[in-house]
Write a protein that holds these residues in place. Structure first.
Motif, PDB file in Angstrom:
ATOM      1  N   VAL A 172      26.908   5.018  11.529  1.00 53.11           N
ATOM      2  CA  VAL A 172      27.574   3.961  12.308  1.00 53.11           C
ATOM      3  C   VAL A 172      28.802   4.509  13.035  1.00 53.11           C
ATOM      4  N   LEU A 173      29.603   5.304  12.301  1.00 51.05           N
ATOM      5  CA  LEU A 173      30.800   5.891  12.922  1.00 51.05           C
ATOM      6  C   LEU A 173      30.425   6.829  14.063  1.00 51.05           C
ATOM      7  N   ALA A 174      29.364   7.628  13.859  1.00 45.77           N
ATOM      8  CA  ALA A 174      28.917   8.534  14.917  1.00 45.77           C
ATOM      9  C   ALA A 174      28.457   7.752  16.137  1.00 45.77           C
ATOM     10  N   ALA A 175      27.726   6.650  15.891  1.00 46.47           N
ATOM     11  CA  ALA A 175      27.253   5.821  16.998  1.00 46.47           C
ATOM     12  C   ALA A 175      28.430   5.190  17.746  1.00 46.47           C
ATOM     13  N   LEU A 176      29.435   4.735  16.992  1.00 47.75           N
ATOM     14  CA  LEU A 176      30.618   4.146  17.623  1.00 47.75           C
ATOM     15  C   LEU A 176      31.392   5.194  18.425  1.00 47.75           C
ATOM     16  N   GLU A 177      31.483   6.416  17.897  1.00 48.36           N
ATOM     17  CA  GLU A 177      32.187   7.484  18.607  1.00 48.36           C
ATOM     18  C   GLU A 177      31.464   7.837  19.898  1.00 48.36           C
ATOM     19  N   PHE A 179      41.536   5.715  19.641  1.00 46.17           N
ATOM     20  CA  PHE A 179      42.267   5.380  20.861  1.00 46.17           C
ATOM     21  C   PHE A 179      41.583   4.236  21.615  1.00 46.17           C
ATOM     22  N   THR A 180      40.265   4.196  21.521  1.00 48.31           N
ATOM     23  CA  THR A 180      39.526   3.093  22.133  1.00 48.31           C
ATOM     24  C   THR A 180      39.835   1.788  21.415  1.00 48.31           C
ATOM     25  N   ALA A 181      39.919   1.850  20.084  1.00 49.37           N
ATOM     26  CA  ALA A 181      40.254   0.656  19.307  1.00 49.37           C
ATOM     27  C   ALA A 181      41.667   0.185  19.635  1.00 49.37           C
ATOM     28  N   HIS A 182      42.577   1.137  19.797  1.00 55.94           N
ATOM     29  CA  HIS A 182      43.957   0.790  20.159  1.00 55.94           C
ATOM     30  C   HIS A 182      43.999   0.114  21.518  1.00 55.94           C
ATOM     31  N   ARG A 183      43.256   0.635  22.474  1.00 58.10           N
ATOM     32  CA  ARG A 183      43.197   0.029  23.807  1.00 58.10           C
ATOM     33  C   ARG A 183      42.592  -1.370  23.736  1.00 58.10           C
ATOM     34  N   ALA A 184      41.546  -1.527  22.931  1.00 52.04           N
ATOM     35  CA  ALA A 184      40.911  -2.837  22.787  1.00 52.04           C
ATOM     36  C   ALA A 184      41.892  -3.860  22.221  1.00 52.04           C
ATOM     37  N   TRP A 185      42.721  -3.418  21.260  1.00 50.40           N
ATOM     38  CA  TRP A 185      43.714  -4.335  20.697  1.00 50.40           C
ATOM     39  C   TRP A 185      44.742  -4.735  21.746  1.00 50.40           C
ATOM     40  N   LEU A 186      45.210  -3.783  22.539  1.00 53.49           N
ATOM     41  CA  LEU A 186      46.187  -4.098  23.577  1.00 53.49           C
ATOM     42  C   LEU A 186      45.622  -5.097  24.579  1.00 53.49           C
ATOM     43  N   LEU A 187      44.385  -4.851  25.020  1.00 53.60           N
ATOM     44  CA  LEU A 187      43.776  -5.733  26.008  1.00 53.60           C
ATOM     45  C   LEU A 187      43.504  -7.119  25.445  1.00 53.60           C
ATOM     46  N   GLY A 195      31.250   7.381  25.712  1.00 49.55           N
ATOM     47  CA  GLY A 195      30.523   6.875  26.875  1.00 49.55           C
ATOM     48  C   GLY A 195      31.361   5.893  27.677  1.00 49.55           C
ATOM     49  N   TYR A 196      32.118   5.070  26.964  1.00 51.53           N
ATOM     50  CA  TYR A 196      32.999   4.101  27.638  1.00 51.53           C
ATOM     51  C   TYR A 196      33.993   4.815  28.541  1.00 51.53           C
ATOM     52  N   TRP A 197      34.700   5.823  27.989  1.00 47.49           N
ATOM     53  CA  TRP A 197      35.711   6.528  28.781  1.00 47.49           C
ATOM     54  C   TRP A 197      35.077   7.316  29.921  1.00 47.49           C
ATOM     55  N   ALA A 198      33.941   7.930  29.651  1.00 50.49           N
ATOM     56  CA  ALA A 198      33.261   8.705  30.684  1.00 50.49           C
ATOM     57  C   ALA A 198      32.822   7.810  31.834  1.00 50.49           C
ATOM     58  N   LEU A 199      32.361   6.598  31.504  1.00 50.59           N
ATOM     59  CA  LEU A 199      31.873   5.680  32.531  1.00 50.59           C
ATOM     60  C   LEU A 199      33.014   4.983  33.265  1.00 50.59           C
ATOM     61  N   VAL A 200      33.926   4.391  32.506  1.00 52.74           N
ATOM     62  CA  VAL A 200      35.008   3.605  33.109  1.00 52.74           C
ATOM     63  C   VAL A 200      35.963   4.479  33.912  1.00 52.74           C
ATOM     64  N   ARG A 201      36.280   5.665  33.415  1.00 58.52           N
ATOM     65  CA  ARG A 201      37.233   6.537  34.101  1.00 58.52           C
ATOM     66  C   ARG A 201      36.545   7.653  34.892  1.00 58.52           C
ATOM     67  N   GLU A 202      35.200   7.614  34.932  1.00 59.48           N
ATOM     68  CA  GLU A 202      34.422   8.569  35.726  1.00 59.48           C
ATOM     69  C   GLU A 202      34.761  10.019  35.372  1.00 59.48           C
ATOM     70  N   ARG A 203      34.692  10.312  34.094  1.00 58.69           N
ATOM     71  CA  ARG A 203      34.932  11.661  33.598  1.00 58.69           C
ATOM     72  C   ARG A 203      33.648  12.206  32.975  1.00 58.69           C
ATOM     73  N   GLY A 204      33.579  13.523  32.782  1.00 57.35           N
ATOM     74  CA  GLY A 204      32.425  14.133  32.161  1.00 57.35           C
ATOM     75  C   GLY A 204      32.351  13.794  30.679  1.00 57.35           C
ATOM     76  N   PHE A 205      31.174  13.416  30.200  1.00 62.90           N
ATOM     77  CA  PHE A 205      31.007  13.007  28.804  1.00 62.90           C
ATOM     78  C   PHE A 205      31.424  14.115  27.848  1.00 62.90           C
ATOM     79  N   ASP A 230      38.818  17.524  27.046  1.00 62.22           N
ATOM     80  CA  ASP A 230      39.995  16.656  27.103  1.00 62.22           C
ATOM     81  C   ASP A 230      39.646  15.345  27.804  1.00 62.22           C
ATOM     82  N   LEU A 231      38.535  14.751  27.399  1.00 63.93           N
ATOM     83  CA  LEU A 231      38.048  13.529  28.037  1.00 63.93           C
ATOM     84  C   LEU A 231      39.117  12.449  28.114  1.00 63.93           C
ATOM     85  N   LEU A 232      39.770  12.154  27.002  1.00 64.45           N
ATOM     86  CA  LEU A 232      40.773  11.088  26.986  1.00 64.45           C
ATOM     87  C   LEU A 232      41.979  11.433  27.847  1.00 64.45           C
ATOM     88  N   LEU A 233      42.478  12.648  27.706  1.00 60.92           N
ATOM     89  CA  LEU A 233      43.642  13.064  28.480  1.00 60.92           C
ATOM     90  C   LEU A 233      43.343  12.981  29.974  1.00 60.92           C
TER      91      LEU A 233
END
Length: 342
Positions: free
Chosen positions: A15-20, A176-184, A25-35, A39-42
């Motif tokens: 489950v954790l691997a699937a969530l990761e 970091f995705t969970a943190h962003r989700a909480w902020l939003l 995939g979320y960051w790669a798609l939303v921010r148009e970065r390579g999967f 340094d995907l997040l940065l």
């Protein structure tokens, strides 16, 4: 019992691997970065850093003159002619050069501090720092909300953890995705007020008169100088050019009735705050920048604010420069280089 525990562990790991994977995939798609970007997040937050992570690093012990530009929109390619004019000015000097620009609309001196700290594989012949008006947005909050590191603004609540925990962010994006989700979600549910990087609460604009961010700007620039001193990078600190017409009003701006040169991307100063607060705030910033440069004898001070008359033909709006204004800015920078460059 042992089988149940083992099954639960395997299932949890799956489950954790699937969530990761979903998170990446979320960051790669939303921010148009390579999967598979290490340094995907940065790079999702600071895509302008990606080119500096590729190829050979800048060096001071070669023939090429390498310049790092730290700014927001004024020196950004999409907002003015600085890159083209600066390139032309450097070409005339006859020395091979390369300009690395980290100038991004909306960014503050805090962003430049974070980004410069991440360029540790490079050694530049010059670091040009041109910051001012964007930091004043941080002032437009009630005094009890203001934080000197700008952590009262959502952008920094998202990006700073990625920068300070870069090693973790390279391995796991999920926290970091969970943190962003909480902020939003907390913002959408009305649990807290959102303070954005490129917008202010109009009803809070009055608080901008305190200019608390001037101290933050000075601290951020001082930290940039400390990094540069450790690396041996020469630095040029520039005062910030601005102009508020005496007859300024939002109505006159919208009607193009002011003496600005105007451009398709001209911005009303209300996106930063009240006119009187912007004028006094940038003036206070320039005093702080000049004083900081004077405290560091090896730092070049480029008085751009003095080099550009406060007349409408030099400005498209309060801070973005017309072609004539940009000519004067580039001349001021190049003259400062000529005074000390071998």
């Amino acid at each position: 019992m042992k089988k149940n525990v083992a099954f639960s562990l395997v299932l949890g790991a799956f489950v954790l691997a699937a969530l990761e994977l979903s998170s990446r995939g979320y960051w790669a798609l939303v921010r148009e970065r390579g999967f598979f970007d290490r340094d995907l997040l940065l790079h999702a937050f600071y895509p302008e850093l990606a080119p500096l992570a590729e190829g050979a690093p800048a060096r001071r012990d070669d023939e090429r003159f390498d310049v790092l530009v730290l700014d927001a929109s004024t020196l950004n390619r999409a907002w003015g002619s600085f890159p083209k004019r600066f390139d032309e000015a450097l070409r005339v000097r006859g020395r091979p050069f390369r300009v690395y620009s980290l100038a991004v609309p909306g960014h503050t001196s805090r962003d430049s501090l974070l980004k410069y700290g991440l360029t540790d594989r490079h050694r530049f012949d010059l670091v040009l720092v041109y910051h001012g008006i964007n930091d004043l947005r941080a002032d437009d909050v009630p005094p009890e909300r203001f934080r000197a590191d700008y952590s009262h603004m959502d952008w920094y609540r998202e990006v700073e953890p990625v920068v300070t925990r870069r090693a973790l962010a390279r391995v796991l994006t999920l926290p970091f995705t969970a943190h962003r989700a909480w902020l939003l979600s907390s913002r959408q549910l009305g649990l807290r007020e959102s303070i954005g990087l490129e917008r202010i609460h109009v009803e809070w604009a009055q608080y901008g008169a305190a200019h608390r961010s001037v101290g933050s700007l000075r601290a951020n620039l001082a930290a940039i100088l400390a990094i540069a001193r450790e690396r041996g990078d020469p630095v040029a600190l520039a005062s910030f050019a601005w102009y508020v017409p005496p007859d300024y009003s939002r109505e006159a701006f919208d009607a193009r009735a002011l003496d600005y040169a105007f451009h398709g991307q001209s911005v009303p100063l209300e996106v930063w705050g009240l006119a009187e607060n912007i004028a006094t705030g940038v003036a206070a910033q320039n005093e702080a920048i000049a004083a900081l440069a004077a405290e560091h004898p090896g730092v070049r001070f480029v008085d751009v604010a003095a080099a550009i008359p406060r007349e409408g033909r030099y400005f498209n709006d309060v801070c973005h420069l017309s072609h004539e204004g940009m000519e004067r800015l580039v001349a001021a920078v190049v003259n400062a280089l000529a005074a000390s460059d071998p």
